[in-house]
Design a protein around this motif. Structure first.
Motif, PDB file in Angstrom:
ATOM      1  N   SER A  57       8.206  -0.036 -13.091  1.00 49.17           N
ATOM      2  CA  SER A  57       7.722  -0.152 -11.712  1.00 49.17           C
ATOM      3  C   SER A  57       8.858   0.040 -10.722  1.00 49.17           C
TER       4      SER A  57
ATOM      5  N   THR B 190       8.634   4.155  -4.723  1.00 50.24           N
ATOM      6  CA  THR B 190       8.933   5.100  -3.661  1.00 50.24           C
ATOM      7  C   THR B 190       7.953   4.767  -2.555  1.00 50.24           C
ATOM      8  N   TYR B 191       8.189   5.204  -1.377  1.00 48.72           N
ATOM      9  CA  TYR B 191       7.306   4.801  -0.293  1.00 48.72           C
ATOM     10  C   TYR B 191       6.766   6.027   0.429  1.00 48.72           C
ATOM     11  N   ARG B 192       5.489   5.952   0.698  1.00 50.37           N
ATOM     12  CA  ARG B 192       4.877   6.994   1.524  1.00 50.37           C
ATOM     13  C   ARG B 192       3.788   6.340   2.352  1.00 50.37           C
ATOM     14  N   ASP B 193       3.813   6.550   3.648  1.00 51.31           N
ATOM     15  CA  ASP B 193       2.787   5.952   4.504  1.00 51.31           C
ATOM     16  C   ASP B 193       1.409   6.444   4.088  1.00 51.31           C
ATOM     17  N   PRO B 194       0.522   5.541   3.767  1.00 48.43           N
ATOM     18  CA  PRO B 194      -0.841   5.987   3.456  1.00 48.43           C
ATOM     19  C   PRO B 194      -1.516   6.523   4.717  1.00 48.43           C
TER      20      PRO B 194
ATOM     21  N   GLY C 123       0.810  -1.219   0.000  1.00 50.03           N
ATOM     22  CA  GLY C 123       0.000   0.000   0.000  1.00 50.03           C
ATOM     23  C   GLY C 123       0.839   1.262   0.000  1.00 50.03           C
ATOM     24  N   GLY C 124       1.939   1.246   0.750  1.00 48.84           N
ATOM     25  CA  GLY C 124       2.798   2.431   0.813  1.00 48.84           C
ATOM     26  C   GLY C 124       3.444   2.744  -0.521  1.00 48.84           C
ATOM     27  N   ALA C 125       3.837   1.699  -1.250  1.00 47.95           N
ATOM     28  CA  ALA C 125       4.455   1.915  -2.563  1.00 47.95           C
ATOM     29  C   ALA C 125       3.430   2.423  -3.569  1.00 47.95           C
TER      30      ALA C 125
ATOM     31  N   TRP D 142      13.344   8.872  -1.432  1.00 48.27           N
ATOM     32  CA  TRP D 142      13.252   7.424  -1.650  1.00 48.27           C
ATOM     33  C   TRP D 142      13.589   6.712  -0.352  1.00 48.27           C
ATOM     34  N   ASP D 143      12.610   6.063   0.215  1.00 51.11           N
ATOM     35  CA  ASP D 143      12.777   5.478   1.538  1.00 51.11           C
ATOM     36  C   ASP D 143      13.253   4.031   1.493  1.00 51.11           C
TER      37      ASP D 143
ATOM     38  N   LEU E  27       1.916  -1.391  -9.068  1.00 51.92           N
ATOM     39  CA  LEU E  27       2.462  -0.080  -9.432  1.00 51.92           C
ATOM     40  C   LEU E  27       2.082   0.298 -10.859  1.00 51.92           C
TER      41      LEU E  27
ATOM     42  N   GLY F  89       9.398   3.520 -10.287  1.00 54.86           N
ATOM     43  CA  GLY F  89       8.310   4.167  -9.558  1.00 54.86           C
ATOM     44  C   GLY F  89       8.220   3.750  -8.107  1.00 54.86           C
TER      45      GLY F  89
ATOM     46  N   VAL G 289      -5.326   4.724  -4.948  1.00 55.09           N
ATOM     47  CA  VAL G 289      -5.033   3.531  -4.139  1.00 55.09           C
ATOM     48  C   VAL G 289      -6.310   2.704  -3.942  1.00 55.09           C
TER      49      VAL G 289
ATOM     50  N   LEU H 197      -7.151   5.094   5.282  1.00 58.60           N
ATOM     51  CA  LEU H 197      -7.346   4.696   3.881  1.00 58.60           C
ATOM     52  C   LEU H 197      -7.758   3.237   3.761  1.00 58.60           C
TER      53      LEU H 197
ATOM     54  N   THR I 295      -2.683  14.465  -2.176  1.00 59.66           N
ATOM     55  CA  THR I 295      -2.980  13.317  -1.315  1.00 59.66           C
ATOM     56  C   THR I 295      -4.364  12.740  -1.573  1.00 59.66           C
TER      57      THR I 295
ATOM     58  N   SER J 277       1.087   9.434  -5.253  1.00 62.90           N
ATOM     59  CA  SER J 277       1.325  10.766  -4.680  1.00 62.90           C
ATOM     60  C   SER J 277       2.386  11.511  -5.467  1.00 62.90           C
ATOM     61  N   ARG J 278       3.413  10.763  -5.879  1.00 58.97           N
ATOM     62  CA  ARG J 278       4.492  11.425  -6.604  1.00 58.97           C
ATOM     63  C   ARG J 278       4.011  11.934  -7.958  1.00 58.97           C
TER      64      ARG J 278
ATOM     65  N   GLU K 285      -5.128   9.019  -2.843  1.00 59.21           N
ATOM     66  CA  GLU K 285      -5.944   8.058  -2.079  1.00 59.21           C
ATOM     67  C   GLU K 285      -6.988   7.403  -2.977  1.00 59.21           C
TER      68      GLU K 285
ATOM     69  N   ASP L 154       3.273   4.441 -19.794  1.00 59.04           N
ATOM     70  CA  ASP L 154       1.949   5.070 -19.982  1.00 59.04           C
ATOM     71  C   ASP L 154       2.093   6.400 -20.718  1.00 59.04           C
TER      72      ASP L 154
ATOM     73  N   PHE M 112       0.681   4.026  -2.875  1.00 50.62           N
ATOM     74  CA  PHE M 112       0.342   5.398  -2.488  1.00 50.62           C
ATOM     75  C   PHE M 112       1.503   6.351  -2.815  1.00 50.62           C
ATOM     76  N   GLY M 113       2.715   5.860  -2.594  1.00 54.08           N
ATOM     77  CA  GLY M 113       3.873   6.704  -2.869  1.00 54.08           C
ATOM     78  C   GLY M 113       3.968   7.102  -4.327  1.00 54.08           C
ATOM     79  N   LEU M 114       3.760   6.131  -5.219  1.00 53.97           N
ATOM     80  CA  LEU M 114       3.850   6.444  -6.648  1.00 53.97           C
ATOM     81  C   LEU M 114       2.706   7.362  -7.074  1.00 53.97           C
TER      82      LEU M 114
ATOM     83  N   HIS N  59       0.145   3.666 -11.520  1.00 55.23           N
ATOM     84  CA  HIS N  59       0.666   4.690 -12.428  1.00 55.23           C
ATOM     85  C   HIS N  59      -0.335   5.004 -13.531  1.00 55.23           C
TER      86      HIS N  59
END
Lengths: 191, 256
Positions: free
Chosen positions: B48, B53-57, A32-34, A119-120, A79, B51, A53, B61, A46, A40-41, A50, B16, A36-38, A83
């Motif tokens: 992929s 990257t990580y972000r806490d949802p 989910g974090g990946a 990039w985490d 992903l 692409g 996602v 959610l 946000t 969001s980027r 969401e 895409d 959401f991260g893509l 995307h």
């Protein structure tokens, strides 16, 4: 089956096909974090991310058979979905909102360059290093297309280059990335 | 579009970065070209990876997603077959194998719509499902031959015991070779009127609705007419009217 932490992604999708909410929750926990991260980027928003996602995971829930493990890992599949939906959203937005997104991208890139915090994941860091090895013109074409949602024809217009040139840069850049990622041992995120 | 033309556009497709019309053209070619499929799959893995990257949802959610898992798509029927003695109702078959896709969902809707029409006819003569069950109970008591007892003495019958997670017996059915089945006894407590017990057949690992049993099942009859036959029966508690997919976890299950 209560503890799904050791179950493979492919097995989880099989469980999702049997209506296991717990399996879907585990997939969400892993990816989910990946996703959401893509989103969001690409979208720099946000709320819109969401929505993407939600669409991605509900699609997996409703049509798990669309994921074919023989054609790639689950992370890649999710992903790709994320995307594509984020790009669809961008292309449906009006010009003003697009300008806001592009401005936000500029800020995000600057923030990354200065703070090294975008990039985490360890793999992501390797990927960003691989991306940095590309010739500038190839990397720029790929970034405009992938992270900002432009078609390659639009990228050509933005960079004032022939469409065929941009098509070639994207193709060559992707091939170079493939080799660079392999060299760095970056593999799929599937278990 | 020729192979060479499509092949050149695979990298933009993986990003895409094609307009909708061109994308469709390329995807049409890819469907028929194994070489392009393989190349596209590899390029998508690369895309992929880029692409990742990580972000806490946001914490809420997942709850939003979970809350939408059983949303009923527009156009789907709100009522499902009520299980009553089979001389009163046309049996509802198990109409699919596997998950409900958009395409099969239409078929399910069509079958369920037919069932709904039958239920309406029953309602005219018997009243509500509650009334039906009471009347049928009375009718059964008056009959010379109890169909459940008859089934239990028919050669080849099978007893299906549904147990919950604590291995307690929740319901027992008898199923004949013909597919005819009856509830023999149960330990299902009465529910509020806004809920119902629902019976499912497990076909290829997926639950397929057989019908709703009401909030306080007593006389229940059904006919299994699907191919393949269900490997198990299961009971869930659903909102009144029933669900096309189990809205709650399975209460009890037993192998057929």
């Amino acid at each position: 089956m209560d503890d799904l932490s050791e179950v493979s992604d492919a097995q989880l999708v099989t469980l999702v096909a049997r209506y296991s909410e717990v399996a879907l929750a585990e997939i969400y926990r892993r990816h989910g974090g990946a996703v959401f991260g893509l989103a969001s980027r690409v979208l720099s928003n946000t709320s819109e991310a969401e929505d993407v996602v939600q669409e991605v995971f509900l699609r997996l829930w409703n049509s798990p058979e669309r994921f074919d493990p023989s054609r790639g890992n689950l992370r890649s599949y999710l992903l790709t979905q994320s995307h594509a939906r984020a790009v669809d959203t961008i292309r449906s937005l009006n010009a003003k909102r697009r300008r806001e997104i592009n401005d936000a991208h500029a800020v995000a890139r600057a923030g990354y360059d200065l703070q090294h915090e975008a990039w985490d994941l360890v793999m992501s860091e390797e990927v960003s290093r691989a991306l940095a090895t590309l010739p500038d013109d190839e990397r720029r074409a790929i970034e405009l297309a992938y992270f900002e949602g432009h078609t390659y024809v639009q990228v050509a217009a933005i960079l004032n280059e022939p469409e065929g040139t941009i098509k070639g840069r994207i193709r060559n850049g992707m091939r170079r990335m493939r080799g660079e990622l392999a060299r760095r041992g970056v593999q799929g995120a599937d278990r | 579009m020729t192979h060479d033309e499509a092949y050149e556009l695979l990298a933009p497709l993986a990003l895409d970065a094609l307009d909708a019309v061109t994308r469709l053209d390329v995807e049409r070619h890819v469907l028929e070209c194994l070489r392009c499929q393989g190349e596209l799959d590899t390029l998508r893995e690369v895309a992929s990876a880029m692409g990742t990257t990580y972000r806490d949802p946001p914490p809420e959610l997942w709850e939003k997603i979970a809350g939408r898992l059983y949303e009923r798509p527009k156009g789907e029927p709100s009522s499902l077959p009520v299980l009553v003695p089979n001389d009163r109702i046309v049996p509802i078959g198990l109409v699919r194998a596997g998950r409900v896709s958009a395409r099969t969902r239409g078929y399910v809707a069509a079958v369920s719509a037919a069932a709904a029409a039958i239920i309406v006819a029953l309602a005219v003569s018997l009243g509500s499902a509650h009334g039906q069950i009471a009347n049928l109970q009375s009718a059964l008591n008056k009959s010379n031959e109890n169909p459940v007892l008859s089934a239990l003495t028919t050669p080849g019958h099978q007893i299906v015991t549904l147990r919950n997670g604590q291995h307690h017996t929740v319901a027992t059915f008898v199923v004949l070779r013909s597919g005819q089945g009856y509830l023999v006894r149960d330990a299902m407590p009465a529910l509020n009127n806004n809920k119902t017990y629902q019976l499912w057949g497990i076909v290829n690992g997926a639950p397929v609705s057989i019908g709703v049993m009401g909030p306080s099942p007593s006389q229940v009859s059904f006919t299994l007419v699907s191919s393949p036959s269900p490997s198990a029966l299961a009971v869930t508690v659903e909102p009144a009217g029933g669900s096309l997919k189990p809205a709650r976890s399975i209460l009890a299950e037993g192998a057929v």
